[in-house]
Design a protein around this motif. Structure first.
Motif, PDB file in Angstrom:
ATOM      1  N   UNK A  85      -6.844  -3.513  -8.320  1.00  0.00           N
ATOM      2  CA  UNK A  85      -6.455  -2.372  -9.149  1.00  0.00           C
ATOM      3  C   UNK A  85      -4.973  -2.449  -9.492  1.00  0.00           C
ATOM      4  N   UNK A  86      -4.597  -1.759 -10.574  1.00  0.00           N
ATOM      5  CA  UNK A  86      -3.202  -1.695 -11.017  1.00  0.00           C
ATOM      6  C   UNK A  86      -2.788  -0.230 -11.094  1.00  0.00           C
ATOM      7  N   UNK A  87      -1.617   0.086 -10.536  1.00  0.00           N
ATOM      8  CA  UNK A  87      -1.131   1.468 -10.549  1.00  0.00           C
ATOM      9  C   UNK A  87       0.396   1.477 -10.542  1.00  0.00           C
ATOM     10  N   UNK A  88       0.966   2.663 -10.722  1.00  0.00           N
ATOM     11  CA  UNK A  88       2.417   2.826 -10.619  1.00  0.00           C
ATOM     12  C   UNK A  88       2.843   3.244  -9.214  1.00  0.00           C
ATOM     13  N   UNK A  89       1.893   3.764  -8.448  1.00  0.00           N
ATOM     14  CA  UNK A  89       2.168   4.182  -7.070  1.00  0.00           C
ATOM     15  C   UNK A  89       0.847   4.285  -6.325  1.00  0.00           C
ATOM     16  N   UNK A  90       0.923   4.321  -5.030  1.00  0.00           N
ATOM     17  CA  UNK A  90      -0.276   4.479  -4.204  1.00  0.00           C
ATOM     18  C   UNK A  90       0.005   5.522  -3.127  1.00  0.00           C
ATOM     19  N   UNK A  91      -0.978   6.366  -2.880  1.00  0.00           N
ATOM     20  CA  UNK A  91      -0.936   7.314  -1.773  1.00  0.00           C
ATOM     21  C   UNK A  91      -2.053   6.915  -0.820  1.00  0.00           C
ATOM     22  N   UNK A  92      -1.694   6.415   0.342  1.00  0.00           N
ATOM     23  CA  UNK A  92      -2.665   5.900   1.293  1.00  0.00           C
ATOM     24  C   UNK A  92      -2.700   6.749   2.552  1.00  0.00           C
ATOM     25  N   UNK A  93      -3.847   6.764   3.193  1.00  0.00           N
ATOM     26  CA  UNK A  93      -3.958   7.361   4.519  1.00  0.00           C
ATOM     27  C   UNK A  93      -4.269   6.237   5.498  1.00  0.00           C
ATOM     28  N   UNK A  94      -3.337   5.998   6.414  1.00  0.00           N
ATOM     29  CA  UNK A  94      -3.480   4.911   7.376  1.00  0.00           C
ATOM     30  C   UNK A  94      -3.461   5.504   8.776  1.00  0.00           C
ATOM     31  N   UNK A  95      -4.583   5.374   9.456  1.00  0.00           N
ATOM     32  CA  UNK A  95      -4.729   5.942  10.801  1.00  0.00           C
ATOM     33  C   UNK A  95      -4.312   7.414  10.836  1.00  0.00           C
ATOM     34  N   UNK A  96      -4.734   8.150   9.794  1.00  0.00           N
ATOM     35  CA  UNK A  96      -4.475   9.580   9.748  1.00  0.00           C
ATOM     36  C   UNK A  96      -3.092   9.973   9.263  1.00  0.00           C
ATOM     37  N   UNK A  97      -2.264   8.982   8.904  1.00  0.00           N
ATOM     38  CA  UNK A  97      -0.917   9.270   8.413  1.00  0.00           C
ATOM     39  C   UNK A  97      -0.806   8.922   6.933  1.00  0.00           C
TER      40      UNK A  97
END
Length: 289
Positions: free
Chosen positions: A99-111
């Protein structure tokens, strides 16, 4: 060679297509790991300085390896930067695990992790792109000069030095810019209650906790693959800063291997890219009735 399992890998500022790119070292690193997700955090292909006459096979091997990961189902998220800003036309594109994006919001181990390149904070980019591009050309020229100096230094038994790093570390305005960049990114992340803010852009690898009166955040920067040769890795519940020279023998960038550094002509370059894409990306199976 046994590959290290890594949950998330973040690399940025590779600058494929420029003389300063350390593609051989990056390829060696990528071949040593087995990631579940790869985040390409901007300036992977340097469109600003892309030369039709300069695209070594070592640069193509990076593209080929990443493409093979995509076909195996490994998540590859390409976040656009200023040097590859033309890809911003394709933000939202997704094919399989890519995928291509300008930003990513991830949840990693609940954070929560906020990932973006960082050029949005660059005043030079916002007000005078031509000056920024001129600076990029000057930076690449400095890298070439640095390679020549290190070549002669090695003949006299001296270790490698980085002129651009010394300049950045000695010029007060450069140090101030880096500090401001880190603080602004951290302030916004704290305001939005993110646990991690992950950037690239300034070629300054870092992992540090930033605290303000409003809260705290972990600031991370993946560095680059021109001088620092660094990446961010997440495994065993924590972020780690990978530095190439701590794990591999650093090759002399002035030495060339004829087969490896054979330059592809423009026509051959795009023919090879299409060939790799067509051979790796298999069409979906159609249902039978």
């Amino acid at each position: 060679m046994r590959k290290r399992p890594v949950e998330v890998v973040v690399i940025s500022d590779v600058h494929l297509g420029t003389y300063g790119c350390r593609a051989k070292e990056l390829l060696k690193y990528l071949k040593s790991i087995k990631p579940e997700m790869l985040i390409l955090n901007g300036d992977i292909i340097d469109v600003w300085q892309f030369s039709k006459r300069y695209w070594p096979k070592s640069h193509m091997k990076i593209i080929k390896l990443i493409t093979s990961w995509i076909t195996k189902g490994i998540e590859v998220r390409y976040i656009t930067g200023n040097h590859d800003e033309m890809l911003r036309k394709f933000v939202g594109f997704q094919m399989g695990s890519f995928s291509i994006s300008n930003k990513e919001l991830l949840t990693i181990d609940g954070k929560k992790a906020w990932v973006f390149h960082g050029d949005v904070f660059d005043v030079t980019m916002q007000h005078s792109k031509s000056i920024a591009k001129l600076g990029a050309v000057g930076y690449d020229s400095l890298i070439l000069l640095n390679s020549a100096i290190n070549f002669f230094a090695s003949k006299f038994g001296k270790g490698p030095i980085s002129m651009s790093k010394k300049i950045k570390n000695s010029v007060k305005s450069a140090v101030k810019f880096i500090n401001n960049f880190e603080q602004i990114a951290s302030d916004i992340a704290i305001e939005n209650k993110y646990d991690y803010v992950i950037c690239g852009h300034i070629h300054q690898p870092e992992i540090k906790r930033v605290e303000t009166a409003q809260g705290h955040v972990m600031y991370l920067n993946s560095g680059d693959w021109v001088e620092n040769l660094t990446a961010l890795e997440y495994y065993e519940g924590a972020w780690h800063l990978f530095t190439f020279k701590d794990h591999f023998i650093l090759e002399d960038s002035t030495e060339t291997d004829n087969e490896e550094e054979e330059v592809l002509e423009t026509k051959e370059l795009f023919q090879n890219m299409m060939k790799e894409f067509q051979s790796d990306v298999k069409p979906p199976k159609l249902p039978t009735y």
